[in-house]
Design a protein around this motif. Structure first.
Motif, PDB file in Angstrom:
ATOM      1  N   SER A   6       0.823  -1.210   0.000  1.00  0.00           N
ATOM      2  CA  SER A   6       0.000   0.000   0.000  1.00  0.00           C
ATOM      3  C   SER A   6       0.858   1.261   0.000  1.00  0.00           C
TER       4      SER A   6
ATOM      5  N   ASP B 107      -2.114   3.557  -1.785  1.00  0.00           N
ATOM      6  CA  ASP B 107      -3.433   2.972  -1.526  1.00  0.00           C
ATOM      7  C   ASP B 107      -3.665   2.955  -0.022  1.00  0.00           C
TER       8      ASP B 107
ATOM      9  N   HIS C  20      -6.642   2.204   1.377  1.00  0.00           N
ATOM     10  CA  HIS C  20      -7.831   1.423   1.697  1.00  0.00           C
ATOM     11  C   HIS C  20      -7.514   0.193   2.534  1.00  0.00           C
TER      12      HIS C  20
END
Length: 749
Positions: A246, A251, A253
């Motif tokens: 990530s 990212d 999430h």
């Protein structure tokens, strides 16, 4: 960071753990050998002939590779081992890089390819070094015969019988006073069991079962191997993998999943495993000891019992009368001997032994994952940045010119958004993947002097152009080919057979300008390939109906300077030879240009830390597809980028966003002129004026996961030391307790 890099990280971590465990096993084998040497009973002395045959393996490191070289034997006593021989390997990319053989956890080295004689069950004679045994006889194949038949290039496949080792405790060969009476041919090994074909046993040799009872809670404690370390390990590995993925892919999430993994690891570490062991039955028997060998006693031909190592000084080598014992339900472990040596009493009085294996694994994994996080994500500077941010000490600076850069009072932990003209990638950092980690900002172009490097910019760009050798097809070439065809046909007709054939020719456009540019470049950058290129170009020259080579480059240069548009017709094979030489010539030129640019890039340096980078492919205008289709186009684009750097004509297309981790100033401290910055670059640091950091932002998660790894490492390191000391003290007290009660009967027959 792409998936391929993450897979490589995972493989690296797995490899390091495998390597540590492999080395740990060998360290345990070394301890086992020390114990064996103190208890062994030699069967004979090593002969002089055998000693001579062993000398190559005591004098050459390569002869015993990959075993650790030992220059001497412990002594000249030959001992006997028997059992299933296993091969343990350490592999890298499916290739075996290390291995060793062992029987009963004692490492063995097989000289002269004697390992090809390994069978399902083996009778081996060995002499010992301090780390392993060297085989001198295996299954009636002696070292002399092996040496006589030795072929270093022989290929053979090792038959691994390691799957039978689980059954070895069900079998123990009876040893009589005359050990030579042992008959290996009388043994038949099956996949499901090891049995002796000798059905004749005296009643006295059989053990007698008195009764069965349920095991005590203390005996069950020793049998328990429940632990939470596996779920902890999986949670930590998954959290690190998801976070690294990530972090480098912008990212956010996965933050919740990562925090759940860390929470799961904390939960399993806090929650002690609760389990209810189903009590097993144990057998109380009466039996005689036939042999006591390396923490194992044989009580009949088919039963071997393993006992704790610290009992070895208190159990006799053999016994003439039956003794009461308590053994496990599976018939593999000795739980009590007489009414003195007892697992139950040890646990009741001194506590159960502490397991250290899980501490070792979690300690090693914690160290590896902590290093990986520091290397790839910079959690320490992220933590410092978060502190400065929440205490409103961190500034968010947008810097578009050098004046702003030097007047901004940049501090460690500040966010910078740098987009300054003439910010260029360090040419020494431009690798094949074009991921740049180091940048320079130069405010002034390089000085242009007469006959200096910049004076040949146009010539160099022409040389590196994909169309440096440009072909044309016109009426002159057409007439030449027709004349060639007629001349070849006439000669062949006169000779009466096809003696000659047409050689292909081409016409090169602007050959004169090529000569001029090569000469200009070689005058300023006289690389070693200049002379060969000049020779190849001279060989191409054609005039009228005859070919001749200019003996002097100056003559050719003089002719072409007055006529740069001069085109020539040349034989294709000579053109191809020139093309090959031009490839080497341009490579040498590019290295020289790169050196000049590297010396120029020295004003202000910006280094991206923790594997952060900027993809330079679109900024240099390199089409990756064209790079593989045309190396010439790729070289041309690179040289153009070099000259853009030197001319200070690079647009502000490099945008560096990140957190400052280090600042260096010039020699004049009063001027506070910045000479270098280190920046942990990542788009997630690009905050707006009113934007705040979420508490589940990966910046905060980075700090949390690193603290979790650090705690895992520290806690398991402390536990490992404490548990090891506890176990050592426990064994010492147990030995003292037995010595006070029984004395030492190690050699009792």
């Amino acid at each position: 960071m792409d998936w391929f890099t993450l897979v490589k990280i995972g493989i690296l971590i797995f490899g390091m753990v495998s390597f540590i465990l492999f080395k740990g096993e060998r360290s345990i084998n070394k301890d086992n050998l020390d114990d064996h040497l103190s208890l062994r009973e030699p069967i004979r002395d090593l002969t002089d002939e055998e000693l001579d045959l062993l000398q190559p393996f005591l004098t050459s490191k390569m002869a015993v590779y990959p075993y650790k070289f030992q220059s001497s034997l412990v002594d000249n006593k030959v001992s006997q081992l028997q059992g299933i021989c296993c091969r343990h390997s350490l592999n890298k990319n499916t290739d075996e890089i290390d291995y060793y053989y062992e029987i009963d956890d004692i490492e063995l080295f097989f000289p002269y390819n004697m390992d090809k004689y390994i069978d399902q069950f083996n009778l081996i004679e060995v002499v010992f070094t301090k780390r392993y045994g060297i085989v001198v006889n295996i299954n009636d194949h002696d070292i002399k015969t092996a040496q006589e038949n030795y072929d270093p290039n022989e290929e053979y496949e090792f038959n691994d019988f390691g799957h039978l080792k689980d059954h070895v405790d069900k079998f123990y060969q009876k040893r009589n006073d005359n050990i030579d009476a042992f008959d290996i041919e009388s043994l038949t090994l099956y996949d499901d069991d090891l049995k002796s074909t000798d059905e004749v046993n005296s009643d006295e040799s059989k053990n007698k079962t008195l009764y069965q009872r349920e095991e005590t809670p203390f005996e069950a404690t020793i049998r328990s191997k429940f632990s939470n370390y596996l779920p902890i390990l999986m949670c930590l590995l998954l959290a690190t993998f998801l976070f690294t993925l990530s972090w480098h892919n912008s990212d956010d999430h996965t933050s919740i999943i990562i925090l759940l993994c860390i929470g799961g690891a904390a939960f399993f570490a806090w929650r002690k495993p609760k389990f209810d062991l189903t009590p097993q039955q144990v057998n109380v028997i009466e039996a005689r000891i036939h042999d006591n060998y390396f923490n194992k006693v044989g009580i009949d031909e088919n039963t071997v019992l393993k006992y704790p190592k610290h009992w070895s000084n208190f159990i006799p080598k053999s016994s003439d009368s039956a003794t009461e014992m308590v053994i496990s339900e599976d018939g593999k472990k000795l739980l009590r001997y007489c009414h003195t040596l007892s697992i139950n009493d040890e646990v009741e009085q001194f506590g159960a032994p502490k397991s250290v294996r899980q501490n070792i694994i979690l300690l090693v994994v914690g160290i590896i994952l902590s290093i990986a996080l520091i290397y790839y994500t910079d959690p320490i500077n992220n933590g410092y940045f978060a502190y400065r941010y929440y205490t409103q000490q961190s500034k968010n600076l947008k810097i578009n010119d050098l004046t702003t850069l030097n007047s901004s009072d940049i501090q460690h932990g500040d966010i910078v958004n740098i987009s300054i003209k003439n910010t260029s990638c360090d040419v020494n950092d431009l690798t094949e993947n074009y991921k740049c980690h180091n940048f320079f900002i130069n405010s002034q172009p390089i000085d242009v002097k007469e006959n200096d490097f910049m004076s040949i910019e146009k010539s160099l760009k022409h040389i590196f152009s994909p169309n440096f050798i440009e072909y044309i097809y016109d009426e002159e070439l057409k007439r030449f080919k027709n004349s060639q065809e007629v001349a070849v046909a006439r000669v062949n007709y006169e000779l009466g057979y096809e003696a000659f054939e047409k050689n292909p020719f081409s016409k090169i456009k602007d050959f004169g300008q090529m000569v001029i540019d090569i000469d200009n470049s070689c005058n300023i950058l006289p690389v070693a390939q200049c002379d060969e290129v000049k020779l190849r170009m001279s060989n191409l020259f054609y005039k009228g109906d005859i070919f001749f080579r200019y003996d002097e480059w100056d003559d050719l240069l003089a002719k072409t300077k007055g006529n740069p548009d001069l085109a020539i017709i040349a034989e294709n094979r000579r053109i191809y030879a020139l093309s090959r030489e031009l490839g080497l010539f341009k490579s040498a030129l590019q290295k020289e240009i790169k050196k000049i640019v590297s010396q120029y890039q020295s004003e202000i340096e910006i280094t991206l830390t923790n594997q952060s980078y900027i993809d330079m492919t679109p900024l240099i205008k390199i089409d990756m597809a064209s790079r593989f289709k045309s190396m010439k186009l790729y070289e041309y684009e690179m040289v153009n980028y070099y000259f853009d750097i030197l001319n200070s004509t690079i647009s502000p297309n490099v945008n560096i966003i990140g957190v400052v981790s280090d600042i260096r100033y010039g020699k004049d401290q009063n001027a506070k002129t910045i000479s270098a910055l280190k920046v942990n670059a990542n788009p997630r640091y690009n905050f707006g004026e009113n934007q705040t950091i979420s508490y589940i932002s990966l910046i905060i998660v980075n700090l949390i996961i690193f603290i979790a790894m650090a705690f895992t490492t520290i806690i398991n390191g402390v536990k490992l030391v404490k548990n090891t000391k506890f176990n050592q003290h426990r064994i010492k007290e147990i030995k003292k307790y037995y010595e006070n009660r029984l004395g030492t009967i190690i050699n009792l027959k």
